[in-house]
Design a protein around this motif. Structure first.
Motif, short mmCIF file in Angstrom:
data_model
loop_
_atom_site.label_atom_id
_atom_site.label_comp_id
_atom_site.label_asym_id
_atom_site.label_seq_id
_atom_site.Cartn_x
_atom_site.Cartn_y
_atom_site.Cartn_z
N ASP A 140 0.83 -1.21 0.00
CA ASP A 140 0.00 0.00 0.00
C ASP A 140 0.86 1.26 0.00
O ASP A 140 0.60 2.21 -0.73
CB ASP A 140 -0.93 0.03 1.22
CG ASP A 140 -2.06 -0.97 1.13
OD1 ASP A 140 -2.36 -1.46 0.02
OD2 ASP A 140 -2.66 -1.26 2.18
N GLU A 152 -7.36 2.78 2.64
CA GLU A 152 -8.43 2.21 3.46
C GLU A 152 -9.42 3.30 3.89
O GLU A 152 -9.47 3.67 5.06
CB GLU A 152 -7.84 1.52 4.68
CG GLU A 152 -6.95 0.35 4.33
CD GLU A 152 -6.35 -0.31 5.55
OE1 GLU A 152 -6.91 -0.18 6.65
OE2 GLU A 152 -5.31 -0.96 5.39
N THR A 179 -5.88 7.61 0.95
CA THR A 179 -5.61 6.48 1.83
C THR A 179 -6.11 5.21 1.15
O THR A 179 -7.13 5.24 0.47
CB THR A 179 -6.31 6.64 3.20
OG1 THR A 179 -6.08 5.45 3.97
CG2 THR A 179 -7.79 6.86 3.07
N LEU A 191 -7.90 11.50 8.53
CA LEU A 191 -8.61 10.43 7.83
C LEU A 191 -9.99 10.21 8.43
O LEU A 191 -10.94 9.90 7.71
CB LEU A 191 -7.80 9.13 7.86
CG LEU A 191 -6.46 9.16 7.14
CD1 LEU A 191 -5.76 7.82 7.31
CD2 LEU A 191 -6.65 9.49 5.67
N LEU A 204 -7.92 5.80 13.62
CA LEU A 204 -7.43 6.59 12.51
C LEU A 204 -6.84 7.92 12.93
O LEU A 204 -7.22 8.49 13.94
CB LEU A 204 -8.58 6.88 11.54
CG LEU A 204 -9.21 5.68 10.87
CD1 LEU A 204 -10.43 6.10 10.09
CD2 LEU A 204 -8.20 5.03 9.95
#
Length: 82
Positions: A21, A40, A38, A66, A62
């Motif tokens: 990622d 996710e 992001t 985010l 988080l």
């Protein structure tokens, strides 16, 4: 901002899925949409409650930036490519 060899050393210490990622995100400039995204995002269905959204944010622990972006969508909740 790390030297390439140090960056690769740190990526090797990460879990493979997480390192993948990060490698994907590093392809983008830091001030571009790709660099700010992001892998996710917080995604909820249109019938989710505010309490469910808050619980999901807390569960993922988080970063506040985010957690401030929760996407409310209709199905499908994920794209075919993720």
């Amino acid at each position: 901002q790390l030297p390439p060899n140090r960056l690769e050393q740190l990526l090797e210490l990460m879990e493979p899925e997480e390192a993948e990622d990060v490698r994907m995100l590093l392809r983008y400039g830091p001030d571009t949409a790709g660099g700010l995204m992001t892998p996710e995002p917080i995604i909820l269905s249109a019938d989710a409650t505010v309490a469910e959204a808050l619980a999901l944010i807390r569960r993922h622990e988080l970063h506040p930036a985010l957690a401030a972006a929760v996407f409310v969508t209709l199905p499908p909740f994920e794209t075919p490519t993720g």
